[in-house]
Structure formats: structure tokens, C-alpha cells
Design a protein around this motif. Structure first.
Motif, PDB file in Angstrom:
ATOM      1  N   THR A  20      -3.076   3.306   2.450  1.00  0.00           N
ATOM      2  CA  THR A  20      -3.837   2.314   1.663  1.00  0.00           C
ATOM      3  C   THR A  20      -3.299   0.979   2.012  1.00  0.00           C
ATOM      4  O   THR A  20      -2.108   0.730   2.291  1.00  0.00           O
TER       5      THR A  20
ATOM      6  N   GLY B 149       0.811  -1.154   0.026  1.00  0.00           N
ATOM      7  CA  GLY B 149      -0.022   0.034   0.115  1.00  0.00           C
ATOM      8  C   GLY B 149       0.873   1.278   0.157  1.00  0.00           C
ATOM      9  O   GLY B 149       1.994   1.122  -0.109  1.00  0.00           O
TER      10      GLY B 149
ATOM     11  N   SER C  82      -2.016 -13.492  -4.948  1.00  0.00           N
ATOM     12  CA  SER C  82      -2.711 -12.427  -3.991  1.00  0.00           C
ATOM     13  C   SER C  82      -3.521 -13.257  -3.012  1.00  0.00           C
ATOM     14  O   SER C  82      -3.814 -12.223  -2.042  1.00  0.00           O
TER      15      SER C  82
ATOM     16  N   ASN D 272      -2.876  -6.279  -9.271  1.00  0.00           N
ATOM     17  CA  ASN D 272      -3.479  -5.534  -8.760  1.00  0.00           C
ATOM     18  C   ASN D 272      -5.146  -5.563  -9.019  1.00  0.00           C
ATOM     19  O   ASN D 272      -6.010  -5.299  -8.323  1.00  0.00           O
TER      20      ASN D 272
ATOM     21  N   LEU E   2      -6.687  -7.748  -6.545  1.00  0.00           N
ATOM     22  CA  LEU E   2      -6.537  -7.083  -4.986  1.00  0.00           C
ATOM     23  C   LEU E   2      -7.527  -5.856  -4.830  1.00  0.00           C
ATOM     24  O   LEU E   2      -7.865  -5.090  -5.728  1.00  0.00           O
ATOM     25  N   THR E   3      -7.912  -5.800  -3.601  1.00  0.00           N
ATOM     26  CA  THR E   3      -8.708  -4.295  -3.453  1.00  0.00           C
ATOM     27  C   THR E   3      -7.838  -3.541  -2.684  1.00  0.00           C
ATOM     28  O   THR E   3      -6.773  -3.708  -2.093  1.00  0.00           O
ATOM     29  N   SER E   4      -8.365  -2.142  -2.627  1.00  0.00           N
ATOM     30  CA  SER E   4      -7.402  -1.077  -2.179  1.00  0.00           C
ATOM     31  C   SER E   4      -8.380  -0.439  -1.101  1.00  0.00           C
ATOM     32  O   SER E   4      -9.462  -0.111  -1.301  1.00  0.00           O
TER      33      SER E   4
ATOM     34  N   ARG F 288      -3.886  -3.024   0.739  1.00  0.00           N
ATOM     35  CA  ARG F 288      -4.289  -3.896  -0.187  1.00  0.00           C
ATOM     36  C   ARG F 288      -4.667  -5.188   0.445  1.00  0.00           C
ATOM     37  O   ARG F 288      -4.076  -5.671   1.421  1.00  0.00           O
TER      38      ARG F 288
END
Ligand code: NAI
Ligand code: MG
Length: 493
Positions: A149, A134, A180, A479, A482-484, A151
Motif C-alpha cells: 500500500t 504503507g 500530510s 490518516n 491521506l489516501t491509500s 499513502r
């Protein structure tokens, strides 16, 4: 030859092949189907045929695994697992590559080259597992606040793959899933389900926890549609036709899934008179004939500068005539059969269309003679004056190359871009400025200069226009898995 019998493969032991759900082999609610080898058209295995009920079971297993012990694995644990898988794939590769050849018809000379690709892909994504990060962001909110942030893995992913190279295309969802910390329900096509089923076993033996990778072969309109619509699936990674890609995107709206769709193509391959013509001729022929033309980025529209057109088209046709077509398990074979009876019929319809439109067939144009019941066709070169002919516009997905003359750089760029597709494209020239200009002007996701079809997991691969969106490979791909989240911390008290 005795050792080339498809029946002699250890995976094809006469037992029905089951679904792989929650770390177990299970029968399908949807029954079974006959798995066919395209080299002879024979049935080689009875395979479980997943339906909506089976997809639901697999999604539930994937959700349970996502929320369970797997969520506690550290990035380093996942990296070690992926490196162990790479070793296991290496150990089992000879059988895996042959299984793919038996199932979808690519010659062992081609599938054998994927040994290195599989190693590279698992190892590249293993490095990504320990590089998730992040950011700390400065803010100006009155008082003292910190923002950063974080992730986190996205959740349950559905992978829907086609039959033209499943051993490789499944890696594009398996590797980012493992790197991930997501989980996966993979739905291979009925035409070629075996390498996915076998790979899941190898991964489980290497230590992938139950439910992290599930494999459910099934038909598109039942199992595929159920996965694409499922309310508990967070993302779909799809590779296949443009028509089906549109349905996947529509289905994603139900629960706002993210999607990547890698779709069809009709990629332009442009040869200028100042190119190294001998190299370009082999490059242009194989840009289209490789994998018997069943490659999404196949260079199936060959634009040739008019001053060299006749000579160059003959060179390309000669390369096609010399290719050895035959049993995919024979190490000397360069072109195998098409992957299915449906594809064989589709390509023959285009041969008929070429004849009915009175096109100039420079080589091929027929089923390949003397090879028994397999789905073999000849590599075909058509000389086409009209860039709007249906054969030039439609994705055939067979070894059918349309060669079209052009008069100027501006004209050829116009023709090259005048298609709904935008996947690959290439330019052959010794003039470095012209080569870069044309590469820049092509509306496509991947452009090659003086080569064709070169790819690597560490670089991006994507389409534009109706060839879809979502970059596979390269440092950005993970990415999408992944969520942020932005976190605010009050530092005032
Ligand atoms: P397809 O796009 O329908 O099949 C690809 C995958 O999608 C398979 O796993 C299939 O079971 C699944 N699928 C089909 N309908 C679905 C639905 N409604 N919802 C969810 N999943 C679904 O392609 P198909 O019918 O096998 O081949 C037809 C033509 O498509 C080929 O002749 C070729 O031109 C093109 N094609 C292009 C590919 C590419 O990589 N560009 C790959 C495969 C096919
Ligand atoms: Mg098959």
C-alpha cells in the motif's frame, strides 16, 4: 486602562484586513464586515467578507499549490517547516494571544495558556510528517505477485471553524494538512476571524508556500456553504453546531468528500458522595464556566448524589460567585464576555426560560452588572429536579450549569446517556471500580475521572451520537488526510 485598549494592537492598524489567498492579501468579492470586540461591543476592524466567488478563488489556489512544487516536498522538508512555524508562533505569541482575546473575549489568562498548546500541536504533527507509511501485504494469488500500500495526500481540505476558540480549533486542520502534504482553505466565523488571518501571515513568513494555507472569513450560508459544496474540495473538517454539521454532511454527498464533524454537546459531570468534594466543586464549576461556557465539551449537566446535593451545589455556586468577570485584557480576569451579541441574547433567553419554568436559580441568572457595553453574563447555577427540562437538554453555550440530584449509579448512567449528544463526560469518586464502571458506561467520545477537560494533541478527541464523528489528535488523525492505494507487482517474468 490605557494598555488594555483593543485599538492599541499592532494587527489593528486601521487598515482593512484582507483575505489571504495564494500567498497574497486580496480584497473580497463579497465586500467587508465590521469585526467587533465583545468586551465593549465596539468595531475594531473592517474585515474582508468572502463569498462563493472568493471561496472558488481560494480552492483554485489550493489546488494549484497541491499539484505544484509543494507535492515535491519530502516528509523531512515538511517536518522542518512545521518546526520553524512552531518557533515563529512562539516568537509572535504575545500579540497573537491578545488578538484572540480582543476578537472573541476569552481572558488573556486563558489565551496565554495556549502558547504551550500551539507548540505541542505543531511539534506533534511535525513528528507525524516523517512517520507516514504503507504496508507490504502477503497474498496467495497463483504465481508470484507482490502487494503493497502507498499513502498519498488526499488533496484540498476545507476547514470550517467556529468562534469560541479559533486560535486553537484551526490547528486541527492546519497541522494535519501540513504534515500530510495537503492544502487548505480555512473559513473562520465572522465573529472571530482575526487569529486565523494573523496565523496565516506568520506561517507564510516561516516558509509555507503560496496557496498551501488560504484564509477566507465569510458567512456560513454563503462562504461556508460554498466550501462544503465545492466539487474540487476533497475533505471538510468542521467544528460547530449540530444543525450546521448535518448540512455539511449533506453537502459532502455532491462529490463524495470525506468529512469530520465535531458538534455540540451537553456533557454530563457526575459527582458521587465519596468524591473529594472540594476538588470536585472547583472542577465542576470550571467544567461549565471556563471560556464563559462556550466550549463544545462543557460539563453543563451536573449530576450530584442526593445525600450531598444541597451542600455540593452551594459549593459550586460559591466558586461561580467568586470568579472575576471583566476586561479580557486584564491579567486578573477569569471570565470574559460571551463572544457576540447573538450569543449574549441567546443566553439571556435561557435565563428568561429558567425564570418562566420557575427553576431554582442558586447563583447568577443575569447579565453581569457594571461592565458597560460588553456581552458579560454571570456564571449561573440552576438547581433542577427534572432531567428532561429544556435547560438540561439543549446546548446553551454559556456559563449556565444545571445541577440535578440522583439516587443510584444505574439511575445516573441512564440520565447521563439520555441525550442526543455524546461528546464529553466525567465522574468524580474515590471508589476506583465505580469510577471506571461509570466512565465505561458513558456514551461519549472522551471521559474524565476526577478531572475535567484535560486534553493533549497526542491523544484522540471525538464525539459520538449527534456530537459528530472523526477523531482529532492522536496517531490516527493524519490518516484522514491521506489516501491509500494498493499496488500489485507481477514478479513472474
Ligand atoms: P454554526 O455551527 O452555524 O457556525 C460554525 C461555523 O460554521 C461558522 O464558521 C459558520 O460560518 C459556519 N456555517 C454556518 N452555516 C453554514 C453552512 N450552511 N455551511 C457551511 N458552514 C456554515 O454555529 P453558530 O451559529 O455560530 O452558533 C450557534 C450555536 O451553535 C451556539 O450557540 C452553540 O450552541 C453552537 N455552537 C457549538 C459549537 C461547538 O463547538 N460545539 C461551536 C459554535 C457554535
Ligand atoms: Mg469579534
Amino acid at each position: 486602562m490605557a494598555d488594555a485598549s483593543p485599538i492599541s494592537h499592532p494587527f489593528l492598524n486601521g487598515k482593512p484586513k484582507q483575505l489571504f489567498i495564494g500567498g497574497k492579501h486580496v480584497d473580497a468579492h463579497g465586500g467587508t464586515f465590521d469585526c467587533i470586540t465583545p468586551g465593549t461591543g465596539e468595531v475594531i476592524a473592517e474585515v474582508a467578507c468572502g463569498d462563493a466567488v472568493d471561496i472558488d478563488r481560494a480552492v483554485s489556489a489550493a489546488r494549484t499549490a497541491f499539484e505544484g512544487e509543494w507535492s515535491q516536498w519530502s516528509p523531512y522538508d515538511r517536518q522542518v517547516l512545521m518546526l520553524r512555524i512552531a518557533d515563529a508562533m512562539d516568537e509572535h505569541f504575545a500579540d497573537l494571544g491578545r488578538l484572540e482575546s480582543i476578537d472573541m473575549g476569552a481572558p488573556v489568562a486563558r489565551t496565554g495558556m495556549f502558547k504551550r498548546w500551539i507548540q505541542q500541536t505543531f511539534r506533534y504533527y511535525a513528528a507525524q510528517a516523517v512517520n507516514i507509511r504503507g504496508e507490504v501485504l502477503e497474498n496467495s494469488f497463483p504465481g508470484k505477485f507482490m502487494t503493497y500500500t502507498k499513502r498519498a495526500p488526499l488533496g484540498v481540505v476545507g476547514g470550517i471553524i467556529p468562534w469560541n476558540g479559533p486560535m486553537i480549533s484551526q490547528l486541527w486542520s492546519i497541522c494535519p494538512t501540513l504534515a500530510s502534504g495537503c492544502t487548505l482553505v480555512l473559513k473562520p466565523a465572522l465573529e472571530a476571524p482575526l487569529s486565523a488571518l494573523r496565523m496565516a501571515e506568520i506561517m507564510a513568513e516561516a516558509g509555507v508556500p503560496a496557496g498551501v494555507i488560504n484564509v477566507v472569513p465569510g458567512a456560513g450560508p454563503t462562504a461556508g456553504a460554498a466550501l462544503a459544496e465545492h466539487m474540487d474540495v476533497d475533505r471538510i473538517a468542521f467544528t460547530g453546531s449540530t444543525a450546521t454539521g448535518r448540512k455539511i454532511i449533506e453537502a459532502s454527498a455532491r462529490n463524495f468528500k470525506t468529512v469530520a464533524v465535531e458538534l455540540g454537546g451537553k456533557s454530563p459531570d457526575i459527582v458521587f458522595a465519596d468524591a473529594d468534594l472540594d476538588r470536585a466543586a472547583v472542577g465542576a464549576a470550571m467544567a461549565c464556566f471556563n471560556n464563559t461556557g462556550q466550549i463544545c465539551y462543557a460539563g453543563s449537566r451536573l449530576f450530584v448524589e442526593r445525600s450531598i446535593y444541597a451542600e455540593f451545589v452551594e459549593k459550586v455556586a460559591a466558586v461561580g460567585r467568586q470568579l472575576r468577570i471583566g476586561n479580557p485584557l486584564d491579567p486578573g480576569t477569569q471570565l470574559g464576555p460571551l463572544a457576540s451579541a447573538a450569543q449574549f441574547e441567546r443566553v439571556q433567553r435561557y435565563f428568561d426560560l429558567a425564570r418562566s419554568e420557575g427553576l431554582d436559580i442558586r447563583s447568577g441568572g443575569q447579565p453581569a452588572p457594571g461592565l458597560g457595553g460588553g456581552y458579560f453574563v454571570e456564571p449561573t447555577v440552576l438547581a433542577v429536579e427534572d432531567p428532561n427540562s429544556r435547560l438540561v437538554r439543549e446546548e446553551i453555550f454559556g456559563p449556565v450549569l444545571c445541577a440535578i440530584p440522583f439516587d443510584s449509579e444505574a439511575d445516573v448512567i441512564g440520565h447521563a446517556n439520555s441525550t442526543e449528544y455524546g461528546l464529553g463526560g466525567a465522574v468524580w469518586s474515590r471508589d476506583i471500580s465505580k469510577a471506571h464502571r461509570v466512565a465505561a458506561a458513558l456514551r461519549c467520545g472522551i471521559a474524565w475521572v476526577n478531572c475535567y477537560g484535560v486534553t493533549d494533541p497526542s491523544t484522540g478527541f471525538n464525539g459520538t451520537k449527534h456530537s459528530g464523528y472523526g477523531v482529532k489528535g492522536g496517531p490516527w488523525h493524519i490518516n484522514d488526510y491521506l489516501t491509500s492505494k494498493t499496488v500489485w507487482v507481477d514478479l513472474n517474468s
